[in-house]
Design a protein around this motif. Structure first.
Motif, short mmCIF file in Angstrom:
data_model
loop_
_atom_site.label_atom_id
_atom_site.label_comp_id
_atom_site.label_asym_id
_atom_site.label_seq_id
_atom_site.Cartn_x
_atom_site.Cartn_y
_atom_site.Cartn_z
N LEU A 56 0.88 -1.17 0.00
CA LEU A 56 0.00 0.00 0.00
C LEU A 56 0.91 1.21 0.00
O LEU A 56 1.73 1.40 0.92
N ASP A 57 0.79 2.03 -1.03
CA ASP A 57 1.71 3.14 -1.24
C ASP A 57 1.15 4.48 -0.78
O ASP A 57 1.89 5.35 -0.33
N GLU A 58 -0.18 4.65 -0.90
CA GLU A 58 -0.76 5.96 -0.61
C GLU A 58 -2.24 5.80 -0.27
O GLU A 58 -2.91 4.93 -0.82
N ILE A 59 -2.74 6.66 0.63
CA ILE A 59 -4.15 6.74 0.97
C ILE A 59 -4.57 8.18 0.74
O ILE A 59 -3.94 9.10 1.25
N SER A 60 -5.65 8.37 -0.04
CA SER A 60 -6.07 9.72 -0.39
C SER A 60 -7.58 9.86 -0.23
O SER A 60 -8.35 9.16 -0.90
N PHE A 61 -8.01 10.77 0.65
CA PHE A 61 -9.43 11.05 0.84
C PHE A 61 -9.88 12.15 -0.10
O PHE A 61 -9.13 13.07 -0.40
N SER A 62 -11.14 12.06 -0.55
CA SER A 62 -11.72 13.14 -1.34
C SER A 62 -11.89 14.36 -0.43
O SER A 62 -11.89 14.25 0.80
N LYS A 63 -12.05 15.52 -1.03
CA LYS A 63 -12.20 16.75 -0.25
C LYS A 63 -13.43 16.71 0.65
O LYS A 63 -13.43 17.28 1.73
N ILE A 105 1.22 -0.81 -5.04
CA ILE A 105 2.37 -1.01 -5.92
C ILE A 105 2.91 -2.43 -5.75
O ILE A 105 2.66 -3.09 -4.73
N ASP A 106 3.68 -2.86 -6.73
CA ASP A 106 4.35 -4.15 -6.70
C ASP A 106 5.39 -4.15 -5.59
O ASP A 106 6.09 -3.16 -5.39
N MET A 107 5.50 -5.25 -4.87
CA MET A 107 6.44 -5.34 -3.75
C MET A 107 7.89 -5.27 -4.18
O MET A 107 8.74 -4.78 -3.44
N HIS A 108 8.20 -5.75 -5.36
CA HIS A 108 9.60 -5.89 -5.76
C HIS A 108 10.12 -4.73 -6.59
O HIS A 108 11.22 -4.25 -6.36
N GLU A 109 9.33 -4.28 -7.56
CA GLU A 109 9.80 -3.24 -8.47
C GLU A 109 9.18 -1.87 -8.21
O GLU A 109 9.61 -0.89 -8.80
N LYS A 133 6.28 -0.80 -9.14
CA LYS A 133 5.38 -0.33 -10.20
C LYS A 133 3.93 -0.35 -9.72
O LYS A 133 3.55 -1.21 -8.93
N ARG A 134 3.15 0.58 -10.21
CA ARG A 134 1.74 0.68 -9.82
C ARG A 134 0.98 -0.57 -10.24
O ARG A 134 1.01 -0.97 -11.38
N VAL A 135 0.30 -1.20 -9.27
CA VAL A 135 -0.53 -2.37 -9.52
C VAL A 135 -1.97 -1.94 -9.77
O VAL A 135 -2.65 -2.49 -10.63
N GLY A 136 -2.42 -0.95 -9.01
CA GLY A 136 -3.79 -0.48 -9.20
C GLY A 136 -4.24 0.46 -8.11
O GLY A 136 -3.56 0.69 -7.11
N ILE A 137 -5.44 1.00 -8.34
CA ILE A 137 -6.06 1.94 -7.41
C ILE A 137 -7.42 1.38 -7.02
O ILE A 137 -8.25 1.06 -7.88
N LEU A 138 -7.64 1.25 -5.70
CA LEU A 138 -8.93 0.84 -5.17
C LEU A 138 -9.65 2.10 -4.71
O LEU A 138 -9.14 2.82 -3.86
N ASN A 139 -10.79 2.38 -5.32
CA ASN A 139 -11.57 3.57 -5.00
C ASN A 139 -12.81 3.12 -4.24
O ASN A 139 -13.63 2.38 -4.77
N CYS A 140 -12.94 3.56 -2.99
CA CYS A 140 -14.09 3.23 -2.14
C CYS A 140 -14.99 4.46 -2.10
O CYS A 140 -14.57 5.53 -1.67
N LEU A 141 -16.25 4.29 -2.52
CA LEU A 141 -17.18 5.40 -2.65
C LEU A 141 -18.27 5.32 -1.59
O LEU A 141 -18.69 4.23 -1.20
N SER A 142 -18.75 6.47 -1.17
CA SER A 142 -19.77 6.58 -0.14
C SER A 142 -19.36 5.76 1.09
O SER A 142 -20.01 4.81 1.49
N VAL A 143 -18.25 6.16 1.69
CA VAL A 143 -17.66 5.46 2.82
C VAL A 143 -18.46 5.75 4.09
O VAL A 143 -18.71 6.90 4.43
N TYR A 144 -18.86 4.68 4.79
CA TYR A 144 -19.53 4.79 6.09
C TYR A 144 -18.52 4.72 7.24
O TYR A 144 -18.68 5.38 8.25
N SER A 145 -17.53 3.86 7.09
CA SER A 145 -16.59 3.63 8.17
C SER A 145 -15.21 3.38 7.59
O SER A 145 -15.07 2.68 6.58
#
Length: 130
Positions: free
Chosen positions: A9-16, A26-30, A32-44
């Motif tokens: 886990l490289d970064e955590i970013s909240f919406s305004k 990101i990849d553990m070894h190199e 490189k970006r593996v992907g972005i998980l976007n959680c919408l309408s967060v309750y907790s």
């Protein structure tokens, strides 16, 4: 259901407005970006870490999993005790678990995307429908 395994886990970013959060993996070894998980309408959003003074992200994550919450009892076990919990269960939100050696995240949300592809989207929530 599993989304990712053995990443950092490289970064955590909240919406305004504080209603969504993006998690960058990101990849553990190199690194490189593996992907972005976007959680919408967060309750907790529960975040716990055992970082030493000089530690920070990127941190190892063993697994990223999700499941639909279908039980009010599960919400209580997660210490979600708001008055709307019964209605929340009717909408079957997601519980996203992110666990690694140094940190644990639990997110309850109404929709989630990984690399801009829906994992789950509650059709009752106008805010998250596009």
């Amino acid at each position: 259901m599993n989304i990712l395994r053995d990443v950092n886990l490289d970064e955590i970013s909240f919406s305004k407005d504080g209603r969504s959060v993006e998690l960058y993996f990101i990849d553990m070894h190199e690194g490189k970006r593996v992907g972005i998980l976007n959680c919408l309408s967060v309750y907790s959003f529960k975040y716990q870490n055992c970082f030493e003074d000089d530690d920070s992200l990127a941190a190892y994550i063993g697994e990223v999993n999700y499941e639909k919450i279908k039980s009010k009892e599960l919400l209580k076990n997660l210490n979600y005790n708001f008055h709307d919990s019964e209605q929340l269960v009717e909408n079957e939100p997601l519980l996203i678990n992110i666990e690694g050696g140094e940190l644990v995240l639990e997110i309850i949300c109404r929709a989630a995307e990984f690399n801009n592809k829906d994992i789950y989207r509650d059709t009752q929530c106008a805010e998250i429908n596009r």
